[in-house]
Design an enzyme around this catalytic site. Structure first.
Site, mmCIF file in Angstrom:
data_model
loop_
_atom_site.group_PDB
_atom_site.id
_atom_site.type_symbol
_atom_site.label_atom_id
_atom_site.label_comp_id
_atom_site.label_asym_id
_atom_site.label_seq_id
_atom_site.Cartn_x
_atom_site.Cartn_y
_atom_site.Cartn_z
ATOM 1 N N ARG A 65 0.865 -1.183 0.000
ATOM 2 C CA ARG A 65 0.000 0.000 0.000
ATOM 3 C C ARG A 65 0.896 1.226 0.000
ATOM 4 O O ARG A 65 2.109 1.135 0.196
ATOM 5 C CB ARG A 65 -0.889 0.024 1.257
ATOM 6 C CG ARG A 65 -0.062 -0.124 2.528
ATOM 7 C CD ARG A 65 -0.696 0.461 3.756
ATOM 8 N NE ARG A 65 0.117 0.165 4.930
ATOM 9 C CZ ARG A 65 1.229 0.819 5.269
ATOM 10 N NH1 ARG A 65 1.679 1.813 4.510
ATOM 11 N NH2 ARG A 65 1.913 0.479 6.348
ATOM 12 N N TYR B 211 5.952 2.789 7.459
ATOM 13 C CA TYR B 211 5.651 1.776 8.474
ATOM 14 C C TYR B 211 4.466 2.205 9.331
ATOM 15 O O TYR B 211 4.321 3.388 9.673
ATOM 16 C CB TYR B 211 6.852 1.558 9.403
ATOM 17 C CG TYR B 211 7.940 0.714 8.807
ATOM 18 C CD1 TYR B 211 7.801 -0.676 8.702
ATOM 19 C CD2 TYR B 211 9.110 1.294 8.339
ATOM 20 C CE1 TYR B 211 8.803 -1.452 8.150
ATOM 21 C CE2 TYR B 211 10.123 0.522 7.784
ATOM 22 C CZ TYR B 211 9.963 -0.854 7.696
ATOM 23 O OH TYR B 211 10.959 -1.619 7.148
ATOM 24 N N SER C 276 -6.764 3.111 9.760
ATOM 25 C CA SER C 276 -6.839 2.575 11.121
ATOM 26 C C SER C 276 -7.031 3.727 12.094
ATOM 27 O O SER C 276 -6.435 4.794 11.929
ATOM 28 C CB SER C 276 -5.585 1.776 11.480
ATOM 29 O OG SER C 276 -4.420 2.573 11.373
ATOM 30 N N CYS D 64 4.979 6.090 10.202
ATOM 31 C CA CYS D 64 4.834 6.897 8.988
ATOM 32 C C CYS D 64 6.060 7.759 8.717
ATOM 33 O O CYS D 64 5.970 8.768 8.013
ATOM 34 C CB CYS D 64 3.569 7.747 9.054
ATOM 35 S SG CYS D 64 2.073 6.753 9.265
#
Length: 220
Positions: free
Chosen positions: A68, A72, A163, A179
């Site tokens: 995607r 991380y 999420s 991220c």
């Protein structure tokens, strides 16, 4: 559209296989769109932009290549994962608008609990300002991430998704640089002092979905 809530912890490999099959079925016109709400056992996923240096504790939890967008992220109990399989071929074929709507959906969901979620330029996801924490050295309010977004498209059908941190163990994020952003932390609804359950969040997500995305356009 199918709206599915899974009980228990869904292994990441099983979720990925289910998504792959459903995306193919949607693109071939064999299945309707699907929103899938679930929780995973503790794990890290690496998006297509992940920097190996951001995996600071590679032995802590299993690490999966997610294919995607993004870097991380952590998934685990207490976090509502929402896999979003929508036919963008019938919803405008605008990837930027789609990501913006994902963010808007999260922001509207948080607003149901009187939490102000915000976008930040250059930082995908949803952020909250921490009035309860000391200000930064520059005198600004600290900001923590409460929701992550990472999507992929195949034949204009989306998968992966977002999420929202409801009540995860926030220490589990310490094995990565979430991220790729070092200067901000992570938070959750419970960390913000809200006695919110996963079921509460699920109700808010469903309420806010159609307000944000609308129904699937009907072909003439």
């Amino acid at each position: 559209m199918d709206w599915i809530i899974s009980d228990g912890l869904v292994p990441y490999e099983d979720a990925l296989a289910t998504m792959e099959a459903r995306v193919a079925a949607i693109s071939e016109g064999r299945a309707p769109e699907m929103i899938w709400l679930l929780e995973h056992p503790p794990l890290y996923t690496a998006g297509t932009s992940a920097d190996p240096a951001d995996l600071t504790d590679p032995d802590r939890f299993p690490v999966h290549t997610a294919r995607r967008g993004g870097q991380y992220t952590y998934h685990g109990p207490g976090q509502r994962v929402v896999y979003v399989m929508l036919d963008l071929g019938k919803r405008g074929r605008d990837v930027r608008q789609f990501v913006c709507r994902m963010e808007a959906w999260v922001i509207a969901t948080l607003a149901e609990f009187n939490v102000t979620g915000e976008r930040r330029e250059g930082r995908v996801g949803v952020w909250v300002q921490r009035q309860d924490k000391p200000r930064t050295a520059a005198g600004q309010l600290q900001e923590d991430k409460i929701a992550a977004i990472g999507v992929r498209l195949r034949k204009w059908v989306s998968f992966h998704g977002l999420s929202i941190n409801v009540e995860p163990d926030l220490d589990h994020f310490s094995g990565i640089v979430p991220c790729g952003i070092t200067e901000h932390g992570v938070t959750s609804l419970v960390d913000l002092g809200l006695p919110v359950t996963m079921a509460d969040v699920d109700v808010a997500l469903r309420k806010c979905f159609e307000e944000t995305f609308g129904p699937l356009p009907v072909e003439a």
